[in-house]
Structures are given as structure tokens and as C-alpha cells.
Design a protein around this motif. Sequence first.
Motif, PDB file in Angstrom:
ATOM      1  N   LEU A   1      21.949  51.876 -90.080  1.00  0.00           N
ATOM      2  CA  LEU A   1      21.238  53.300 -89.568  1.00  0.00           C
ATOM      3  C   LEU A   1      19.802  53.115 -89.498  1.00  0.00           C
ATOM      4  O   LEU A   1      19.115  52.494 -90.453  1.00  0.00           O
ATOM      5  N   LEU A   2      19.056  53.226 -88.347  1.00  0.00           N
ATOM      6  CA  LEU A   2      17.886  53.227 -88.066  1.00  0.00           C
ATOM      7  C   LEU A   2      17.138  54.534 -88.085  1.00  0.00           C
ATOM      8  O   LEU A   2      17.435  55.374 -87.161  1.00  0.00           O
ATOM      9  N   SER A   3      16.142  54.688 -88.983  1.00  0.00           N
ATOM     10  CA  SER A   3      15.401  56.026 -88.992  1.00  0.00           C
ATOM     11  C   SER A   3      14.235  55.953 -88.773  1.00  0.00           C
ATOM     12  O   SER A   3      13.478  55.206 -89.464  1.00  0.00           O
ATOM     13  N   ALA A   4      13.527  56.601 -87.769  1.00  0.00           N
ATOM     14  CA  ALA A   4      12.212  56.862 -87.477  1.00  0.00           C
ATOM     15  C   ALA A   4      12.237  58.457 -87.764  1.00  0.00           C
ATOM     16  O   ALA A   4      12.822  59.031 -87.702  1.00  0.00           O
ATOM     17  N   ALA A   5      10.730  58.901 -87.411  1.00  0.00           N
ATOM     18  CA  ALA A   5      10.329  60.163 -87.715  1.00  0.00           C
ATOM     19  C   ALA A   5      11.135  61.031 -86.716  1.00  0.00           C
ATOM     20  O   ALA A   5      11.560  62.182 -87.074  1.00  0.00           O
ATOM     21  N   ASP A   6      11.369  60.650 -85.630  1.00  0.00           N
ATOM     22  CA  ASP A   6      12.132  61.813 -84.700  1.00  0.00           C
ATOM     23  C   ASP A   6      13.087  61.157 -84.026  1.00  0.00           C
ATOM     24  O   ASP A   6      13.625  61.839 -82.983  1.00  0.00           O
ATOM     25  N   LYS A   7      13.701  60.052 -84.666  1.00  0.00           N
ATOM     26  CA  LYS A   7      15.000  59.584 -83.760  1.00  0.00           C
ATOM     27  C   LYS A   7      15.821  58.601 -84.861  1.00  0.00           C
ATOM     28  O   LYS A   7      15.230  57.901 -85.676  1.00  0.00           O
ATOM     29  N   ARG A   8      16.864  58.836 -84.546  1.00  0.00           N
ATOM     30  CA  ARG A   8      17.952  58.017 -85.665  1.00  0.00           C
ATOM     31  C   ARG A   8      19.060  57.302 -84.538  1.00  0.00           C
ATOM     32  O   ARG A   8      19.431  57.940 -83.855  1.00  0.00           O
ATOM     33  N   LEU A   9      19.252  55.958 -84.908  1.00  0.00           N
ATOM     34  CA  LEU A   9      20.334  55.273 -83.966  1.00  0.00           C
ATOM     35  C   LEU A   9      21.323  54.774 -85.027  1.00  0.00           C
ATOM     36  O   LEU A   9      20.702  54.180 -86.052  1.00  0.00           O
ATOM     37  N   ILE A  10      22.523  54.365 -84.670  1.00  0.00           N
ATOM     38  CA  ILE A  10      23.299  53.287 -85.313  1.00  0.00           C
ATOM     39  C   ILE A  10      23.224  52.097 -84.422  1.00  0.00           C
ATOM     40  O   ILE A  10      23.436  52.199 -83.256  1.00  0.00           O
ATOM     41  N   LEU A  11      22.949  50.946 -85.142  1.00  0.00           N
ATOM     42  CA  LEU A  11      23.117  49.711 -84.765  1.00  0.00           C
ATOM     43  C   LEU A  11      24.078  48.979 -85.151  1.00  0.00           C
ATOM     44  O   LEU A  11      24.413  48.830 -86.369  1.00  0.00           O
ATOM     45  N   GLN A  12      24.839  48.163 -84.377  1.00  0.00           N
ATOM     46  CA  GLN A  12      25.804  47.506 -84.695  1.00  0.00           C
ATOM     47  C   GLN A  12      25.799  46.211 -84.049  1.00  0.00           C
ATOM     48  O   GLN A  12      25.469  45.885 -83.106  1.00  0.00           O
ATOM     49  N   GLN A  13      26.292  45.082 -85.063  1.00  0.00           N
ATOM     50  CA  GLN A  13      26.319  43.725 -84.419  1.00  0.00           C
ATOM     51  C   GLN A  13      27.955  43.464 -84.317  1.00  0.00           C
ATOM     52  O   GLN A  13      28.545  43.794 -84.982  1.00  0.00           O
ATOM     53  N   ILE A  14      28.333  43.283 -82.972  1.00  0.00           N
ATOM     54  CA  ILE A  14      29.707  43.168 -82.263  1.00  0.00           C
ATOM     55  C   ILE A  14      30.159  41.920 -82.882  1.00  0.00           C
ATOM     56  O   ILE A  14      29.492  40.870 -82.659  1.00  0.00           O
ATOM     57  N   ASN A  15      31.333  41.944 -83.553  1.00  0.00           N
ATOM     58  CA  ASN A  15      32.075  40.919 -83.855  1.00  0.00           C
ATOM     59  C   ASN A  15      32.840  40.105 -83.079  1.00  0.00           C
ATOM     60  O   ASN A  15      33.936  40.240 -82.533  1.00  0.00           O
ATOM     61  N   THR A  16      32.068  39.168 -82.296  1.00  0.00           N
ATOM     62  CA  THR A  16      32.413  38.350 -81.137  1.00  0.00           C
ATOM     63  C   THR A  16      33.591  37.357 -81.423  1.00  0.00           C
ATOM     64  O   THR A  16      34.247  36.836 -80.684  1.00  0.00           O
ATOM     65  N   SER A  17      34.063  37.109 -82.919  1.00  0.00           N
ATOM     66  CA  SER A  17      35.075  36.582 -83.079  1.00  0.00           C
ATOM     67  C   SER A  17      36.416  37.540 -82.911  1.00  0.00           C
ATOM     68  O   SER A  17      37.540  36.926 -82.749  1.00  0.00           O
ATOM     69  N   ILE A  18      36.180  38.814 -83.082  1.00  0.00           N
ATOM     70  CA  ILE A  18      37.360  39.541 -82.746  1.00  0.00           C
ATOM     71  C   ILE A  18      37.405  40.111 -81.378  1.00  0.00           C
ATOM     72  O   ILE A  18      38.208  40.195 -80.690  1.00  0.00           O
ATOM     73  N   PHE A  19      36.039  40.653 -80.883  1.00  0.00           N
ATOM     74  CA  PHE A  19      36.019  41.033 -79.594  1.00  0.00           C
ATOM     75  C   PHE A  19      34.997  40.043 -78.791  1.00  0.00           C
ATOM     76  O   PHE A  19      33.951  39.977 -78.781  1.00  0.00           O
ATOM     77  N   PRO A  20      35.602  39.173 -78.373  1.00  0.00           N
ATOM     78  CA  PRO A  20      34.906  37.993 -77.422  1.00  0.00           C
ATOM     79  C   PRO A  20      33.691  38.485 -76.321  1.00  0.00           C
ATOM     80  O   PRO A  20      32.910  37.887 -76.317  1.00  0.00           O
ATOM     81  N   SER A  21      34.034  39.493 -75.703  1.00  0.00           N
ATOM     82  CA  SER A  21      32.940  40.179 -75.117  1.00  0.00           C
ATOM     83  C   SER A  21      32.246  41.358 -75.381  1.00  0.00           C
ATOM     84  O   SER A  21      32.926  42.365 -75.091  1.00  0.00           O
ATOM     85  N   ALA A  22      31.102  41.369 -75.758  1.00  0.00           N
ATOM     86  CA  ALA A  22      30.343  42.654 -76.381  1.00  0.00           C
ATOM     87  C   ALA A  22      29.941  43.373 -75.120  1.00  0.00           C
ATOM     88  O   ALA A  22      30.173  44.613 -74.965  1.00  0.00           O
ATOM     89  N   ALA A  23      29.777  42.884 -73.939  1.00  0.00           N
ATOM     90  CA  ALA A  23      29.677  43.505 -72.516  1.00  0.00           C
ATOM     91  C   ALA A  23      30.975  44.576 -72.140  1.00  0.00           C
ATOM     92  O   ALA A  23      30.690  45.606 -71.665  1.00  0.00           O
ATOM     93  N   ASP A  24      32.072  44.031 -72.446  1.00  0.00           N
ATOM     94  CA  ASP A  24      33.438  44.645 -72.157  1.00  0.00           C
ATOM     95  C   ASP A  24      33.231  45.871 -72.912  1.00  0.00           C
ATOM     96  O   ASP A  24      33.829  47.010 -72.603  1.00  0.00           O
TER      97      ASP A  24
END
Length: 366
Positions: free
Chosen positions: A48-71
Motif C-alpha cells: 500500500l502506497l500512501s501519500a497526502a492525497d493519493k493511495r495506490l496498491i502496488l503489486q509485483q506480479i509473480n511471473t513464475s505463475i503468470f509468465p506475462s505481466a502484460a497479459d
Amino acid sequence: MTTENAVTSAANIKAHPLVTAQVLADYQLPADTHIKAFGNGHINKTFLLSAADKRLILQQINTSIFPSAADLVQNALKIERHLLAKQQQGLYPLQILQQQAKADGSYLAGDAQDLRALQFIDHGSSIEVVESPAQAFAAAFTFGQFAAALADFDASSLVTVLPDFHNLGMRFSQLQAAIAANKAGRLAECQPLVDFCLAQQGLVDELAALCPALPLRVCHNDTKINNMLYCAEQGRGIAAIDLDTCMPGYWLFDFGDMVRTCCSPEAEDSLDTDKVRIRPEIFKALAEGYLQGLAGVITPAEQQSLLLGAKVMCLMIGIRFLADHLNGDVYFAIKRSDHNLQRAQNQIRLYQDLIAQQPKLASYLD
């Protein structure tokens, strides 16, 4: 930036080395953004990335399970755009999980291009264990609304990110290979369970005979209750989340996964197998919620397929745990000896209880 803020930012990034200063800049977040690990997923690393006026969820896609993050990102964008169009027409009441573009309009970040950001959805929380029929109804109704809104979406346009994910015949083949190899020398200790599972192969033919009569749908494929955001004040679900496994398929699998993960009063790896059972009141709530969410959309053949979906999912996951136990625990993470065997025993116990209660449970799906 003050010296104090600069020191705090450097320490924050050092504690979470995936979230570099460049990644923060890519998503237009300040260097002093607060970073913390988020959620309890087993596949992707999530922050969870939290700034004063913005919150985002950041994920590192596990490419050993999902080979293509772009897909994964492209699938999610297609679904997101379809749901947003429905929402603008007043046809979709839920909030929508949206991908966050970078400053340059692209979506993936990091040196390996395996990081993606999602917009944070406020006023929702996750439920880990189903405690009441009302919670079960809320989850099933939410997933039903999600599926109904995508009923006119071309499911074949999605990339199948996990081929054969719900191929029961292939899972039986994997079990038979594990039996033949007996790599860990464990076959003798679980031979009765192996024999029972192999005797259920008629379910493969039953599924194969039914599926040609079913329309191809967008399936969520991971309909655990914690993939619904729940608003306790309103007593309802507000969003379906975790869309990584959305692929073409059949709604019977999504209903079956809800039954598999919601109906037992015991944890998936409980040591008290005698207490593992299908709670009929929870099954009834799931059936009512899902059918109400899909009202006017689900076909008679699909409705008739849902109980089969529950049996298939319990049996299939049980077979996968059992095969991994025979192979020496090479796929599913374990925390103790015989962990996968205990998981398999519990899934097969659910399958057996579904069969024992079938007349009553079937009546809830009429």
C-alpha cells in the motif's frame, strides 16, 4: 524536501527495495510516500502506497505463475473498460478495480516490468472466514453482479493466463503420474484416499457432456470471500477484486469455488477432518445470492450445472493437493509434515458431504 523527510524517504525505500524512487516517480507519487506490505495473498507481493492525497496498491506480479505481466494488465483493462461503460449506463452498481497508468501512459514499472499499480478502493474491507449466511449471500451476490455485467463481453478476447486451470481430466492425469512415480514413497500411507479419488473419474465425462450446452463466460476463477470488498455498515459487497485469474470459462467453476471455500466451518488445512462439512445454510445463501446476482442472465442449463461445479471444484482441488503430497510437496507451500495430505483429506470430505446432501442442496438451486 527537508533533510528529515529525505532521510525518512530513503529509509522507507530501503525497507521495501522493490518500491524504488523511480517507481514512485513513475506513478506520480512523492518521494516521502509511505510504503507498507499489504494483504495476505500467496502469489503476488503487494504494497500500500500512501501519500497526502493519493493511495495506490502496488503489486509485483509473480511471473513464475503468470509468465506475462502484460497479459494480466491487458485482461484487467478490457474488463475495467467494459464495467465502466456499464456503470455509466447505470447498469453496474459496484465499484471497479482500476489499473493506474504511469505518467507516460503505460502500466508496468520496475526493472523487470513486473510491477503494476491499482487504484485503492475506499470504505471496503476483506472477510477471511464466512461467519454467517448474510456474509455468504453478500459474496455470492457481488460475484453474481460482476459476472452478469460481463455476460455480454466477448470472453474469448481475454488471454488464458493459466491454461487448463480447471481441466479435471488433466488433473486426474497428473494424479496418475504422481501415483506411478511415487517420488516421495508416500503412496502406501494414502492408498485408500487415492483409490477413492480414482473411482470418481466419471465426473470427467459428466462435465464433458454438460459443457457444450453452456455459453463461454468471463469467469473470475478465484471467488473466495476475501476477493470481495465488504462494507459492514451497509451489509453488502462493494467490489469484486483480484482479477488476475479472470479467463474464459463456465460459471459453474466460480460457484463451485465459492462453495469449496465458504461452506466448511473448518479451515482448508484443519486437522479435525471429522468437523469438515458442507453447512447447508451457507450453501443456500450462496445459491440465493449468486442466482439473484445473475437474474435474467443465467440460462437454465447453467443453473442446473452449479451443483456439479461444487462437486468438481472440491474434488479437483483435493486431487491437486494429493498429487503434490505424492510428489513430495513441490507446488503448494507447506508448514508441516503431511500438510498437503491433510488439505486433500478435507477437500475430499467436502466432496463426500456434497454427495450425501445432494437432494437438499439441489433444491436450493431450483
